[in-house]
Design an enzyme around this catalytic site. Structure first.
Site, PDB file in Angstrom:
ATOM      1  N   LYS A 175       6.262  14.161  -6.302  1.00  0.00           N
ATOM      2  CA  LYS A 175       7.637  14.137  -6.424  1.00  0.00           C
ATOM      3  C   LYS A 175       8.489  15.301  -6.573  1.00  0.00           C
ATOM      4  O   LYS A 175       9.619  15.250  -6.126  1.00  0.00           O
ATOM      5  CB  LYS A 175       8.123  12.900  -7.464  1.00  0.00           C
ATOM      6  CG  LYS A 175       7.522  11.765  -7.364  1.00  0.00           C
ATOM      7  CD  LYS A 175       7.465  11.078  -5.882  1.00  0.00           C
ATOM      8  CE  LYS A 175       6.365   9.960  -5.739  1.00  0.00           C
ATOM      9  NZ  LYS A 175       5.257  10.103  -6.089  1.00  0.00           N
ATOM     10  N   SER A 193      -0.695   5.711  -1.884  1.00  0.00           N
ATOM     11  CA  SER A 193      -1.264   7.038  -2.254  1.00  0.00           C
ATOM     12  C   SER A 193      -1.469   7.746  -0.925  1.00  0.00           C
ATOM     13  O   SER A 193      -2.159   7.094   0.075  1.00  0.00           O
ATOM     14  CB  SER A 193      -2.351   7.066  -3.301  1.00  0.00           C
ATOM     15  OG  SER A 193      -2.962   8.047  -3.178  1.00  0.00           O
ATOM     16  N   CYS A 217       2.985  18.572  -7.405  1.00  0.00           N
ATOM     17  CA  CYS A 217       2.499  17.326  -7.331  1.00  0.00           C
ATOM     18  C   CYS A 217       3.821  16.586  -6.598  1.00  0.00           C
ATOM     19  O   CYS A 217       4.804  16.871  -6.300  1.00  0.00           O
ATOM     20  CB  CYS A 217       1.716  16.818  -8.479  1.00  0.00           C
ATOM     21  SG  CYS A 217       0.299  17.388  -8.894  1.00  0.00           S
TER      22      CYS A 217
HETATM   23  C1  LIG Z   1      -2.943  10.658  -7.165  1.00  0.00           C
HETATM   24  C2  LIG Z   1      -2.537  10.908  -5.682  1.00  0.00           C
HETATM   25  C3  LIG Z   1      -3.691  11.492  -5.061  1.00  0.00           C
HETATM   26  O1  LIG Z   1      -1.739  12.013  -5.852  1.00  0.00           O
HETATM   27  C4  LIG Z   1      -1.745  10.026  -5.131  1.00  0.00           C
HETATM   28  O2  LIG Z   1      -0.406   9.728  -5.691  1.00  0.00           O
HETATM   29  C5  LIG Z   1      -1.141  10.289  -3.908  1.00  0.00           C
HETATM   30  O3  LIG Z   1       0.097   9.982  -3.526  1.00  0.00           O
HETATM   31  O4  LIG Z   1      -1.701  11.197  -2.899  1.00  0.00           O
HETATM   32 MG   LIG Z   2       1.530   9.632  -5.184  1.00  0.00          MG
END
Ligand SMILES: CC(C)(O)[C@@H](O)C(=O)O
Ligand SMILES: [Mg+2]
Length: 553
Positions: free
Chosen positions: A121, A468, A119
């Site tokens: 970071k 996001s 995910c």
């Molecule tokens: C929750 C998400 C969709 O991961 C968002 O944090 C992003 O940056 O895309």
């Molecule tokens: Mg994000």
């Protein structure tokens, strides 16, 4: 072997006794030590399967004659941290992940590394560490989540967030929202659109740091375990050939990444992370190159939130190599860049095939002639700001309207949801930058509320915070300098007219220089009381256009 610093010779007999305490054999003490950085935990859905990926990497390393040793990296779920104080603790983990990985790799003198992120970071944090350490390194991520289905149609996290906006507008019932809640996130993996995690995992593949399929093979496919085994074998091959991250992450490789960012329609967060990774690799990447590259790069993919396709569709259509093959027909990629396969980009993508020209448009039929991201400048953002142009409706590409000013995200959400924001308004959210937040919150709640309430074609949002990858609409972030650093966004007053022209890459606060000078004379940026890591972070962090890297790095 680098690991001999820790395990060879009489002086290191005590260390060997500790390696033996780990259960290592004489044979293993002779072999390269391969660190596997696992971002596994039980709070991030995108990471809950990483233990399986790590096991497969271990098998790959051992099959190829290495000794796999796992150590952890912390990881935050942005979706769970969204919309409250938790989001101040998300971007800041990127640098903790980079620093802590450096510490572990140096302390134990690993010969090579396999990074297992997924995910938002963890991908840039570990790429930063790879560039900094410069020992042979391969990436294999956990893979994207499958799309959910609501009433027979594919849906994902962006529609979930927008459902909350629709509920506030009275166009959805509580039961409708519950159905989304139960169905949009059906499996482990990184949420299924071209959001930040998937953007960065795809760009890892483009940069040459991950194998084919790293960005797109779904988390639940057994093929991902095969990929992980191959990553373990590949790192051993890199070690033999002495191919290192800085041989791969060159200036040309970053240009390839920016080009593919435009073609794929990646998250605006890529504009923060690519300069930060490049910085660690000794390459200075100015955000303005993005416009130069965007001007010649067609946007070929409209995954969620820009359109109704998902990572699984991109994977079946041929994945990142197929998109690279399309873009290479325009001569826009440097095909000589080295990669973790030990082959060049050109050799890697030679046989790639585009199986679905609707998901991966051809270069003759792009979604737009220019790329997915635009960098804007003007008196409101003298040092630039960023927008995901591919997710802006045509009628909002040029917009002028009155400023509605908020000094934090929370106040803006209340105003949007209670109907105080009306068609034409330009919502300004400030003091949310890297220093001012601190932590540069990602604002999916206000952008989704605007979209979900049906204001996406008439309201813009400007912030010194960020968005996001699931945000859409005229959502303009990373305004630099930020309010807390004395940026003009701090001088905006309620009702000031703001003109946005995404086609011309400009953003203008229609207030005279004299008036702005008068306001500045009576103004000192607001200061917040912060403690702990955020306090230290605020002191060290640089501006978003510099990748929000920490001073001294
Ligand atoms: C929750 C998400 C969709 O991961 C968002 O944090 C992003 O940056 O895309
Ligand atoms: Mg994000």
């Amino acid at each position: 072997m680098r690991s001999d610093n820790a395990k060879a010779g009489m002086q290191q007999a005590p260390a060997r006794s500790l390696f033996r305490a780990l259960g290592l054999t004489d044979e293993e003490l002779e072999r390269p030590l391969i660190g596997i950085v696992s971002s596994y935990n039980e709070i991030v859905p995108g990471h809950m399967n990483l233990d399986k990926i790590v096991d497969a990497v271990k098998q790959g390393v051992a099959m190829a004659g290495g000794v796999p040793i796992v150590f952890p990296a912390i990881a935050v779920c942005d979706g769970i941290a969204m919309g409250h104080v938790g989001m101040k603790y998300s971007l800041v983990t990127r640098d903790l992940i980079a620093d802590s990985t450096e510490c572990m790799a140096m302390a134990h003198q690993f010969d090579a590394l396999v990074m297992v992120p997924n995910c938002d970071k963890n991908v840039p944090g570990l790429l930063m560490a790879a560039a900094r350490l410069n020992i042979p390194t391969v990436f294999v991520s956990g893979g994207p989540m499958l799309a959910g289905h609501v009433k027979g149609r594919k849906r994902s996290l962006s529609s979930m967030f927008e459902a909350v906006g629709s509920y506030a507008a009275g166009t959805m019932t509580e039961e409708d929202v519950k159905e989304y809640e139960c169905k949009v996130c059906p499996t482990c993996g990184s949420c299924s659109g071209m959001y930040t995690a998937n953007s960065m995992n795809c760009l890892t593949e483009v940069l040459g740091m991950g194998l084919r399929g790293n960005g797109t093979i779904p988390a639940v496919y057994s093929e991902r375990l095969v990929l992980a085994k191959h990553a373990g074998m590949a790192v051993m091959d890199m070690l033999k050939k002495n191919i290192r991250p800085r041989d791969i992450m060159t200036e040309q490789a970053f240009r390839n990444a920016l080009t593919m960012d435009m073609a794929l329609g990646c998250s605006t967060n890529s504009m923060l992370h690519l300069p930060a990774i490049a910085h660690e690799a000794g390459v200075e990447l100015n955000v303005d190159i993005a416009n130069e590259i965007s001007a010649k790069t067609p946007n070929l993919c409209h995954l969620a939130p820009a359109g109704p396709t998902y990572m699984e569709d991109l994977n079946e259509a041929g994945g990142i190599y197929a998109v690279m093959k399309e873009i290479s027909k325009l001569g826009l990629l440097n095909l000589d860049c080295m990669t973790v396969t030990g082959k060049t980009v050109g050799e890697n993508i030679k046989n790639a095939v585009n199986h679905n020209p609707e998901v991966i448009r051809t270069i003759d039929n792009p979604y737009s002639r220019t790329g997915g991201i635009a960098v804007l400048r003007g008196n409101l953002a003298p040092d630039s700001c960023v927008v995901k142009r591919s997710a802006v409706v045509p009628e909002m590409l040029v917009h002028e309207g009155p400023a509605r000013v908020f000094d934090c995200e929370d106040d803006a959400i209340v105003a949007i949801k209670s109907g105080k924001i009306v068609a034409g308004d330009v919502v300004v959210i400030r003091y949310e930058g890297p220093k001012g937040g601190p932590g540069m919150r990602e604002m999916l709640n206000p952008t989704s509320a605007i979209a979900g309430m049906g204001l996406g074609s008439s309201v813009a949002l400007i912030t010194d915070g960020r968005f996001s990858g699931a945000s859409r609409g005229a959502s303009i972030g990373h305004v630099c300098p930020e309010a807390a650093a004395g940026g003009p966004i701090g001088l905006v007053e309620e009702g000031d007219m703001i003109a946005i022209d995404i086609n011309a890459n400009t953003i203008t606060l229609k207030v005279s220089d004299e008036e702005l000078a008068r306001r500045r004379a009576n103004w000192t940026p607001k200061k917040k009381e912060v403690t702990g890591y955020l306090k230290r972070y605020a002191q060290l962090v640089t501006s978003a256009d510099k990748g929000a890297v920490l001073q001294g790095n």
